[in-house]
Design an enzyme around this catalytic site. Structure first.
Site, PDB file in Angstrom:
ATOM      1  N   ASP A  36       0.905  -1.195   0.047  1.00  0.00           N
ATOM      2  CA  ASP A  36      -0.196  -0.013   0.129  1.00  0.00           C
ATOM      3  C   ASP A  36       0.908   1.265   0.142  1.00  0.00           C
ATOM      4  O   ASP A  36       1.497   1.498   1.039  1.00  0.00           O
ATOM      5  CB  ASP A  36      -0.927  -0.068   1.131  1.00  0.00           C
ATOM      6  CG  ASP A  36      -1.780   1.250   1.325  1.00  0.00           C
ATOM      7  OD1 ASP A  36      -1.659   2.215   0.585  1.00  0.00           O
ATOM      8  OD2 ASP A  36      -2.691   1.267   2.043  1.00  0.00           O
ATOM      9  N   ASN A  47       4.185   1.806 -11.189  1.00  0.00           N
ATOM     10  CA  ASN A  47       2.941   2.197 -11.792  1.00  0.00           C
ATOM     11  C   ASN A  47       1.745   2.657 -11.203  1.00  0.00           C
ATOM     12  O   ASN A  47       0.836   3.503 -11.651  1.00  0.00           O
ATOM     13  CB  ASN A  47       2.407   0.711 -12.451  1.00  0.00           C
ATOM     14  CG  ASN A  47       1.066   0.622 -13.012  1.00  0.00           C
ATOM     15  OD1 ASN A  47       0.864   1.293 -13.898  1.00  0.00           O
ATOM     16  ND2 ASN A  47      -0.063   0.122 -12.260  1.00  0.00           N
ATOM     17  N   TYR A  64      -3.622  16.249 -10.836  1.00  0.00           N
ATOM     18  CA  TYR A  64      -3.142  14.918 -11.589  1.00  0.00           C
ATOM     19  C   TYR A  64      -1.833  15.349 -12.434  1.00  0.00           C
ATOM     20  O   TYR A  64      -0.910  14.798 -12.315  1.00  0.00           O
ATOM     21  CB  TYR A  64      -4.198  14.225 -12.304  1.00  0.00           C
ATOM     22  CG  TYR A  64      -3.553  13.070 -13.092  1.00  0.00           C
ATOM     23  CD1 TYR A  64      -3.243  11.879 -12.492  1.00  0.00           C
ATOM     24  CD2 TYR A  64      -3.336  13.105 -14.634  1.00  0.00           C
ATOM     25  CE1 TYR A  64      -2.542  10.916 -13.198  1.00  0.00           C
ATOM     26  CE2 TYR A  64      -2.796  11.990 -15.275  1.00  0.00           C
ATOM     27  CZ  TYR A  64      -2.641  10.816 -14.642  1.00  0.00           C
ATOM     28  OH  TYR A  64      -2.100   9.892 -15.154  1.00  0.00           O
ATOM     29  N   LYS A  81       2.220  14.402 -11.818  1.00  0.00           N
ATOM     30  CA  LYS A  81       3.070  13.682 -12.816  1.00  0.00           C
ATOM     31  C   LYS A  81       4.412  14.502 -13.329  1.00  0.00           C
ATOM     32  O   LYS A  81       5.258  14.300 -13.459  1.00  0.00           O
ATOM     33  CB  LYS A  81       2.364  13.330 -13.934  1.00  0.00           C
ATOM     34  CG  LYS A  81       1.248  12.239 -13.502  1.00  0.00           C
ATOM     35  CD  LYS A  81       1.941  10.776 -12.909  1.00  0.00           C
ATOM     36  CE  LYS A  81       1.091   9.940 -12.781  1.00  0.00           C
ATOM     37  NZ  LYS A  81       1.662   8.628 -12.447  1.00  0.00           N
ATOM     38  N   ILE A 119      -4.879   5.217 -22.471  1.00  0.00           N
ATOM     39  CA  ILE A 119      -5.245   3.899 -22.425  1.00  0.00           C
ATOM     40  C   ILE A 119      -6.557   3.745 -21.787  1.00  0.00           C
ATOM     41  O   ILE A 119      -7.011   4.507 -20.692  1.00  0.00           O
ATOM     42  CB  ILE A 119      -3.980   3.228 -21.625  1.00  0.00           C
ATOM     43  CG1 ILE A 119      -2.939   3.470 -22.507  1.00  0.00           C
ATOM     44  CG2 ILE A 119      -4.441   1.556 -21.603  1.00  0.00           C
ATOM     45  CD1 ILE A 119      -2.759   2.820 -24.022  1.00  0.00           C
ATOM     46  N   THR A 156      -8.284   2.263 -19.283  1.00  0.00           N
ATOM     47  CA  THR A 156      -8.349   1.927 -17.916  1.00  0.00           C
ATOM     48  C   THR A 156      -9.335   2.559 -16.872  1.00  0.00           C
ATOM     49  O   THR A 156     -10.188   3.473 -17.332  1.00  0.00           O
ATOM     50  CB  THR A 156      -6.833   1.808 -17.277  1.00  0.00           C
ATOM     51  OG1 THR A 156      -6.607   3.304 -17.158  1.00  0.00           O
ATOM     52  CG2 THR A 156      -6.076   1.144 -18.250  1.00  0.00           C
TER      53      THR A 156
END
Length: 239
Positions: free
Chosen positions: A59, A86, A162, A166, A195, A197
Protein backbone atom coordinates in the site's frame (compact mmCIF):
# COMPACT_ATOMS: atom_id res chain seq x y z
CA UNK A 1 17.96 -13.09 -21.81
CA UNK A 2 18.66 -14.00 -18.18
CA UNK A 3 15.86 -14.10 -15.64
CA UNK A 4 15.34 -10.82 -13.83
CA UNK A 5 13.31 -9.94 -10.76
CA UNK A 6 10.89 -7.02 -10.95
CA UNK A 7 8.41 -5.35 -8.64
CA UNK A 8 5.39 -3.66 -10.21
CA UNK A 9 3.23 -1.46 -7.99
CA UNK A 10 -0.50 -1.44 -8.68
CA UNK A 11 -0.10 -4.70 -10.55
CA UNK A 12 -3.54 -6.13 -9.95
CA UNK A 13 -5.30 -4.32 -12.80
CA UNK A 14 -4.95 -2.09 -15.86
CA UNK A 15 -1.55 -1.21 -17.23
CA UNK A 16 0.23 -2.59 -14.16
CA UNK A 17 -1.35 -5.99 -14.68
CA UNK A 18 -0.38 -5.93 -18.35
CA UNK A 19 3.22 -5.06 -17.41
CA UNK A 20 3.34 -8.03 -15.03
CA UNK A 21 1.89 -10.30 -17.71
CA UNK A 22 4.35 -9.22 -20.40
CA UNK A 23 7.43 -9.50 -18.20
CA UNK A 24 6.36 -12.83 -16.69
CA UNK A 25 5.64 -14.18 -20.18
CA UNK A 26 9.21 -13.28 -21.12
CA UNK A 27 10.55 -15.50 -18.35
CA UNK A 28 11.13 -13.01 -15.55
CA UNK A 29 10.11 -13.23 -11.90
CA UNK A 30 7.47 -10.68 -10.97
CA UNK A 31 6.33 -9.34 -7.64
CA UNK A 32 2.82 -8.06 -8.18
CA UNK A 33 2.32 -5.29 -5.64
CA UNK A 34 -1.22 -4.34 -4.70
CA UNK A 35 -2.98 -2.41 -1.93
CA UNK A 36 -6.01 -4.70 -1.90
CA UNK A 37 -4.88 -8.11 -0.66
CA UNK A 38 -7.76 -10.10 -2.12
CA UNK A 39 -7.54 -8.43 -5.53
CA UNK A 40 -3.76 -8.77 -5.58
CA UNK A 41 -3.77 -12.44 -4.66
CA UNK A 42 -6.42 -13.18 -7.27
CA UNK A 43 -4.51 -11.31 -9.99
CA UNK A 44 -1.27 -13.10 -9.13
CA UNK A 45 -3.01 -16.48 -9.15
CA UNK A 46 -4.53 -15.80 -12.56
CA UNK A 47 -1.11 -14.86 -13.97
CA UNK A 48 0.61 -17.98 -12.63
CA UNK A 49 -0.32 -19.63 -15.92
CA UNK A 50 2.00 -17.29 -17.85
CA UNK A 51 4.99 -17.23 -15.53
CA UNK A 52 6.49 -16.74 -12.08
CA UNK A 53 4.20 -14.15 -10.49
CA UNK A 54 4.24 -13.59 -6.73
CA UNK A 55 1.88 -11.36 -4.79
CA UNK A 56 3.26 -8.86 -2.30
CA UNK A 57 1.06 -6.59 -0.24
CA UNK A 58 2.10 -3.01 -0.92
CA UNK A 59 0.00 0.00 0.00
CA UNK A 60 1.77 3.12 -1.20
CA UNK A 61 0.25 5.16 1.59
CA UNK A 62 1.12 2.72 4.38
CA UNK A 63 4.73 2.86 5.51
CA UNK A 64 4.49 -0.40 7.42
CA UNK A 65 3.31 -2.26 4.33
CA UNK A 66 6.31 -0.87 2.45
CA UNK A 67 8.70 -2.11 5.13
CA UNK A 68 7.00 -5.50 5.25
CA UNK A 69 7.21 -5.79 1.45
CA UNK A 70 10.94 -5.05 1.55
CA UNK A 71 11.49 -7.76 4.17
CA UNK A 72 9.34 -10.23 2.21
CA UNK A 73 11.32 -9.73 -1.01
CA UNK A 74 14.62 -9.73 0.89
CA UNK A 75 13.80 -13.11 2.43
CA UNK A 76 12.45 -14.52 -0.85
CA UNK A 77 14.89 -13.54 -3.60
CA UNK A 78 17.19 -11.13 -1.77
CA UNK A 79 17.24 -8.50 -4.50
CA UNK A 80 15.37 -6.69 -7.25
CA UNK A 81 16.56 -6.02 -10.78
CA UNK A 82 13.90 -3.45 -11.45
CA UNK A 83 11.12 -1.39 -9.91
CA UNK A 84 8.18 -0.18 -12.01
CA UNK A 85 6.25 2.52 -10.18
CA UNK A 86 2.89 2.09 -11.87
CA UNK A 87 0.37 2.79 -9.10
CA UNK A 88 -1.30 6.18 -9.34
CA UNK A 89 -4.62 7.96 -8.97
CA UNK A 90 -6.77 10.67 -10.50
CA UNK A 91 -9.71 11.65 -8.33
CA UNK A 92 -10.19 15.32 -9.11
CA UNK A 93 -10.53 17.08 -12.45
CA UNK A 94 -10.57 20.66 -11.16
CA UNK A 95 -8.59 23.31 -13.00
CA UNK A 96 -5.77 25.44 -11.63
CA UNK A 97 -8.26 28.16 -10.68
CA UNK A 98 -10.61 25.83 -8.80
CA UNK A 99 -8.61 22.91 -7.37
CA UNK A 100 -8.56 22.64 -3.59
CA UNK A 101 -5.48 22.15 -1.46
CA UNK A 102 -7.10 19.02 -0.06
CA UNK A 103 -7.39 17.42 -3.50
CA UNK A 104 -3.86 18.48 -4.40
CA UNK A 105 -2.61 16.87 -1.20
CA UNK A 106 -4.49 13.62 -1.81
CA UNK A 107 -3.17 13.27 -5.36
CA UNK A 108 0.40 14.25 -4.56
CA UNK A 109 0.49 11.87 -1.60
CA UNK A 110 -0.03 8.85 -3.85
CA UNK A 111 1.46 9.95 -7.15
CA UNK A 112 4.58 11.60 -5.75
CA UNK A 113 5.28 11.37 -2.02
CA UNK A 114 4.44 7.69 -1.61
CA UNK A 115 6.08 6.73 -4.90
CA UNK A 116 9.28 8.38 -3.71
CA UNK A 117 9.00 6.59 -0.37
CA UNK A 118 8.54 3.18 -2.01
CA UNK A 119 11.50 3.79 -4.31
CA UNK A 120 13.73 4.77 -1.40
CA UNK A 121 12.65 1.70 0.58
CA UNK A 122 13.44 -0.57 -2.37
CA UNK A 123 16.85 0.95 -3.18
CA UNK A 124 18.85 -1.52 -1.04
CA UNK A 125 17.21 -4.42 -2.91
CA UNK A 126 17.85 -2.71 -6.26
CA UNK A 127 21.48 -2.08 -5.32
CA UNK A 128 21.81 -5.78 -4.54
CA UNK A 129 20.62 -6.64 -8.06
CA UNK A 130 22.67 -6.33 -11.24
CA UNK A 131 20.18 -4.78 -13.67
CA UNK A 132 19.22 -1.63 -11.70
CA UNK A 133 16.23 -0.26 -13.59
CA UNK A 134 13.61 2.14 -12.22
CA UNK A 135 10.65 3.08 -14.40
CA UNK A 136 8.14 5.71 -13.30
CA UNK A 137 4.74 5.65 -15.03
CA UNK A 138 4.00 9.24 -15.94
CA UNK A 139 1.82 10.84 -18.62
CA UNK A 140 2.18 13.30 -21.46
CA UNK A 141 -0.15 15.47 -19.38
CA UNK A 142 2.81 15.99 -17.06
CA UNK A 143 4.83 17.70 -19.80
CA UNK A 144 5.02 21.45 -19.15
CA UNK A 145 6.41 21.99 -22.64
CA UNK A 146 3.46 20.28 -24.32
CA UNK A 147 0.93 22.22 -22.27
CA UNK A 148 2.54 25.40 -23.58
CA UNK A 149 1.75 24.38 -27.16
CA UNK A 150 -1.83 25.33 -28.21
CA UNK A 151 -1.65 22.86 -31.13
CA UNK A 152 -1.04 19.88 -28.85
CA UNK A 153 -4.10 17.53 -29.04
CA UNK A 154 -4.43 17.41 -25.23
CA UNK A 155 -3.87 21.13 -24.65
CA UNK A 156 -7.33 21.46 -23.06
CA UNK A 157 -6.93 18.47 -20.68
CA UNK A 158 -6.11 20.36 -17.51
CA UNK A 159 -6.85 18.46 -14.26
CA UNK A 160 -4.45 20.44 -12.08
CA UNK A 161 -3.77 17.93 -9.30
CA UNK A 162 -3.04 14.97 -11.59
CA UNK A 163 -1.00 16.88 -14.17
CA UNK A 164 1.08 18.67 -11.55
CA UNK A 165 1.74 15.48 -9.58
CA UNK A 166 3.10 13.79 -12.70
CA UNK A 167 5.21 16.81 -13.62
CA UNK A 168 6.70 16.61 -10.13
CA UNK A 169 7.24 12.85 -10.55
CA UNK A 170 9.19 13.65 -13.71
CA UNK A 171 11.46 15.93 -11.68
CA UNK A 172 12.05 13.05 -9.27
CA UNK A 173 13.02 10.91 -12.25
CA UNK A 174 15.56 13.43 -13.52
CA UNK A 175 17.18 14.06 -10.15
CA UNK A 176 17.28 10.39 -9.14
CA UNK A 177 18.77 9.46 -12.51
CA UNK A 178 21.57 11.97 -11.97
CA UNK A 179 22.19 10.79 -8.43
CA UNK A 180 22.31 7.08 -9.27
CA UNK A 181 24.01 7.25 -12.67
CA UNK A 182 27.45 6.42 -11.26
CA UNK A 183 26.02 3.26 -9.69
CA UNK A 184 24.82 2.00 -13.07
CA UNK A 185 21.13 2.72 -12.55
CA UNK A 186 18.78 3.64 -15.38
CA UNK A 187 15.89 5.78 -14.15
CA UNK A 188 13.26 6.93 -16.64
CA UNK A 189 9.72 8.23 -16.84
CA UNK A 190 7.42 6.69 -19.44
CA UNK A 191 4.06 7.71 -20.84
CA UNK A 192 1.83 4.80 -21.88
CA UNK A 193 -0.44 7.08 -23.91
CA UNK A 194 -4.22 7.39 -23.59
CA UNK A 195 -5.25 3.93 -22.45
CA UNK A 196 -8.65 2.45 -21.64
CA UNK A 197 -8.34 1.77 -17.90
CA UNK A 198 -10.10 2.88 -14.74
CA UNK A 199 -7.85 5.94 -14.82
CA UNK A 200 -7.88 6.64 -18.55
CA UNK A 201 -11.58 5.97 -19.08
CA UNK A 202 -13.26 3.57 -21.47
CA UNK A 203 -13.28 6.03 -24.38
CA UNK A 204 -9.50 5.86 -24.69
CA UNK A 205 -8.22 4.31 -27.92
CA UNK A 206 -5.35 2.25 -26.49
CA UNK A 207 -5.43 -1.08 -24.66
CA UNK A 208 -3.66 -1.88 -21.40
CA UNK A 209 -1.38 -4.27 -23.26
CA UNK A 210 -0.37 -1.48 -25.65
CA UNK A 211 0.16 0.93 -22.79
CA UNK A 212 2.41 -1.51 -20.96
CA UNK A 213 4.84 -1.96 -23.84
CA UNK A 214 6.92 1.18 -23.30
CA UNK A 215 7.36 0.41 -19.60
CA UNK A 216 8.41 -3.16 -20.36
CA UNK A 217 10.84 -2.12 -23.09
CA UNK A 218 12.39 0.55 -20.88
CA UNK A 219 12.68 -1.78 -17.88
CA UNK A 220 14.53 -4.38 -19.96
CA UNK A 221 17.09 -2.03 -21.51
CA UNK A 222 20.65 -3.01 -20.65
CA UNK A 223 23.52 -1.06 -19.17
CA UNK A 224 23.80 1.04 -22.33
CA UNK A 225 20.13 2.02 -22.16
CA UNK A 226 18.84 5.54 -21.59
CA UNK A 227 18.55 7.22 -18.21
CA UNK A 228 16.94 10.46 -17.10
CA UNK A 229 14.53 10.58 -20.05
CA UNK A 230 10.76 10.87 -20.58
CA UNK A 231 9.88 8.14 -23.07
CA UNK A 232 6.84 7.00 -25.01
CA UNK A 233 6.26 4.65 -27.93
CA UNK A 234 6.94 7.54 -30.31
CA UNK A 235 10.25 8.53 -28.78
CA UNK A 236 11.23 11.18 -26.23
CA UNK A 237 8.68 13.57 -24.71
CA UNK A 238 9.88 17.08 -23.78
CA UNK A 239 9.73 17.87 -20.09
Amino acid sequence: MSNKVFLVTGGNKGIGNAIVRQLASAGHTLYLGARNVEAGQQAAAELQSVGDVRFVHLDLNDTQSQLTAVEHIKADTGYLDGLINNAGIITDYSTAATVTVENLSTTFTTNLFSTIAVTQQMLPLLRAGEHKAIVNLSTGLGSITQHGDPSWPFHSTVPMAYNASKAALNMFTVLLAKELRAEGFRVNSVSPGWIATDLGGQDAPGTAEEGAQIAVETALKGADGPTGLFLTSGGVIPW
